[in-house]
Design a protein around this motif. Structure first.
Motif, PDB file in Angstrom:
ATOM      1  N   LYS A   4       0.865  -1.159   0.000  1.00 65.00           N
ATOM      2  CA  LYS A   4       0.000   0.000   0.000  1.00 65.00           C
ATOM      3  C   LYS A   4       0.915   1.226   0.000  1.00 65.00           C
ATOM      4  CE  LYS A   4      -4.257   1.460   2.183  1.00 65.00           C
ATOM      5  NZ  LYS A   4      -5.218   1.136   3.250  1.00 65.00           N
ATOM      6  N   TYR A  44      -2.051   1.343  -4.463  1.00 65.45           N
ATOM      7  CA  TYR A  44      -1.368   0.062  -4.320  1.00 65.45           C
ATOM      8  C   TYR A  44      -0.298  -0.035  -5.403  1.00 65.45           C
ATOM      9  CZ  TYR A  44      -5.705  -0.927  -1.835  1.00 65.45           C
ATOM     10  OH  TYR A  44      -6.776  -0.870  -0.974  1.00 65.45           O
ATOM     11  N   ASP A  85      -7.661  -5.736   1.049  1.00 61.02           N
ATOM     12  CA  ASP A  85      -7.589  -4.522   1.867  1.00 61.02           C
ATOM     13  C   ASP A  85      -8.974  -3.898   2.070  1.00 61.02           C
ATOM     14  OD1 ASP A  85      -5.981  -2.544   3.294  1.00 61.02           O
ATOM     15  OD2 ASP A  85      -6.408  -1.186   1.614  1.00 61.02           O
TER      16      ASP A  85
END
Length: 110
Positions: A4, A44, A85
């Motif tokens: 991330k 990302y 996520d």
């Protein structure tokens, strides 16, 4: 390596996006729209060493996930990572060559 991204990755994101600027207009525009786009949107990245080779951005307020990478496998990995996520995808607004990989993966795996 998948991770991330945050504001410390700003330069990596710009270098990646400007290689294919037309394909990354949504992402580049987010830097003008939001004072700190990394706080509003989820970024990302997939790295090969220090080089960013794939970029995904989940525009949470729109439910839109945009991924750009030259490898089908990298696109799939970023998609999986974003979903893990907690990304809730409502739309995939990007170029067909990337969207088709994403939609196929979503249909077959999710």
């Amino acid at each position: 390596m998948l991770q991330k991204l945050n504001s410390t990755h700003r330069q990596n994101v710009f270098e990646f996006c400007y290689q294919r600027e037309r394909e990354n207009l949504f992402i580049l525009g987010s830097f003008e729209t939001y004072p700190d786009t990394f706080q509003v949107n989820r970024f990302y990245g997939c790295f090969a060493g220090d080089k960013l080779i794939g970029l995904g951005v989940y525009f949470e307020s729109f439910g839109n996930f945009v991924i750009n990478a030259q490898s089908k496998g990298v696109i799939e990995r970023i998609l999986d990572f974003g979903l893990q996520d907690g990304a809730k995808i409502e739309t995939v607004a990007c170029f067909a060559k990337y969207a088709e990989v994403m939609l196929k993966r979503l249909k077959e795996q999710y």
